[in-house]
Write a protein that holds these residues in place. Structure first.
Motif, PDB file in Angstrom:
ATOM      1  N   VAL A   4       0.843  -1.208   0.000  1.00 24.30           N
ATOM      2  CA  VAL A   4       0.000   0.000   0.000  1.00 24.30           C
ATOM      3  C   VAL A   4       0.876   1.256   0.000  1.00 24.30           C
ATOM      4  O   VAL A   4       0.601   2.211  -0.733  1.00 24.30           O
ATOM      5  CB  VAL A   4      -0.976  -0.006   1.195  1.00 24.30           C
ATOM      6  N   GLU A   5       1.921   1.249   0.796  1.00 24.75           N
ATOM      7  CA  GLU A   5       2.835   2.397   0.837  1.00 24.75           C
ATOM      8  C   GLU A   5       3.507   2.604  -0.515  1.00 24.75           C
ATOM      9  O   GLU A   5       3.643   3.743  -0.973  1.00 24.75           O
ATOM     10  CB  GLU A   5       3.910   2.196   1.908  1.00 24.75           C
ATOM     11  N   PHE A   6       3.926   1.491  -1.137  1.00 21.17           N
ATOM     12  CA  PHE A   6       4.575   1.584  -2.441  1.00 21.17           C
ATOM     13  C   PHE A   6       3.623   2.182  -3.474  1.00 21.17           C
ATOM     14  O   PHE A   6       3.996   3.074  -4.236  1.00 21.17           O
ATOM     15  CB  PHE A   6       5.074   0.215  -2.925  1.00 21.17           C
ATOM     16  N   ILE A   7       2.388   1.696  -3.489  1.00 19.70           N
ATOM     17  CA  ILE A   7       1.388   2.179  -4.448  1.00 19.70           C
ATOM     18  C   ILE A   7       1.167   3.682  -4.282  1.00 19.70           C
ATOM     19  O   ILE A   7       1.174   4.440  -5.263  1.00 19.70           O
ATOM     20  CB  ILE A   7       0.064   1.393  -4.297  1.00 19.70           C
ATOM     21  N   GLU A   8       0.999   4.121  -3.050  1.00 21.79           N
ATOM     22  CA  GLU A   8       0.775   5.555  -2.800  1.00 21.79           C
ATOM     23  C   GLU A   8       2.008   6.382  -3.175  1.00 21.79           C
ATOM     24  O   GLU A   8       1.885   7.470  -3.741  1.00 21.79           O
ATOM     25  CB  GLU A   8       0.368   5.788  -1.345  1.00 21.79           C
ATOM     26  N   ALA A   9       3.182   5.861  -2.862  1.00 19.91           N
ATOM     27  CA  ALA A   9       4.419   6.566  -3.200  1.00 19.91           C
ATOM     28  C   ALA A   9       4.590   6.650  -4.719  1.00 19.91           C
ATOM     29  O   ALA A   9       5.028   7.685  -5.244  1.00 19.91           O
ATOM     30  CB  ALA A   9       5.618   5.869  -2.569  1.00 19.91           C
ATOM     31  N   PHE A  10       4.224   5.593  -5.424  1.00 17.54           N
ATOM     32  CA  PHE A  10       4.370   5.582  -6.876  1.00 17.54           C
ATOM     33  C   PHE A  10       3.332   6.502  -7.532  1.00 17.54           C
ATOM     34  O   PHE A  10       3.636   7.156  -8.532  1.00 17.54           O
ATOM     35  CB  PHE A  10       4.288   4.158  -7.423  1.00 17.54           C
ATOM     36  N   LYS A  11       2.139   6.577  -6.966  1.00 20.65           N
ATOM     37  CA  LYS A  11       1.136   7.542  -7.451  1.00 20.65           C
ATOM     38  C   LYS A  11       1.711   8.954  -7.341  1.00 20.65           C
ATOM     39  O   LYS A  11       1.618   9.753  -8.276  1.00 20.65           O
ATOM     40  CB  LYS A  11      -0.149   7.476  -6.613  1.00 20.65           C
ATOM     41  N   ALA A  12       2.279   9.257  -6.173  1.00 17.74           N
ATOM     42  CA  ALA A  12       2.852  10.586  -5.940  1.00 17.74           C
ATOM     43  C   ALA A  12       4.026  10.839  -6.887  1.00 17.74           C
ATOM     44  O   ALA A  12       4.186  11.954  -7.404  1.00 17.74           O
ATOM     45  CB  ALA A  12       3.300  10.717  -4.487  1.00 17.74           C
TER      46      ALA A  12
END
Length: 119
Positions: A4-12
């Protein structure tokens, strides 16, 4: 880093690249060439970010794979337009280098995610 953290970081990360390129394009001296290439560049980088967000809410594995394929294609196109801009001397290489590096990293990450999804 958990998923989940990776997904949010990659969105950003994809959105940040889009915003930075929009700002970069806004500062360029406008000629017919910078307008044409810049418009294509802005379109592809914003599509990369938008389609990654769409992939994150995919309703199926097949939909996720399809969206990630678009993300991969658009990120690679972003890299292409940056290369054209550099080779046509529409901007300084040192201005374009960080964008090219980030676009290439995005292509690599997305390509790997697609391959892992396809299994």
């Amino acid at each position: 880093m958990e998923k989940v953290e990776f997904i949010e970081a990659f969105k950003a990360r994809t959105k940040k690249l889009a915003v930075e390129i929009i700002k970069f394009y806004g500062k360029l001296k406008k000629t017919d060439a910078t307008y044409i290439v810049g418009k294509q560049l802005v379109r592809s980088v914003t599509s990369t970010a938008a389609n990654y967000r769409a992939a994150c809410i995919a309703r199926s594995q097949a939909e996720f794979f399809a969206k990630m394929s678009i993300v991969n294609e658009e990120a690679d196109e972003t890299l292409f337009w940056l290369e054209v801009m550099e080779e046509a001397d529409l901007a300084q290489p040192e201005q374009i280098a960080p964008f090219k590096s980030e676009a290439l990293e995005i292509v690599k990450v997305v390509s790997k995610a697609r391959k892992n999804t396809n299994r």
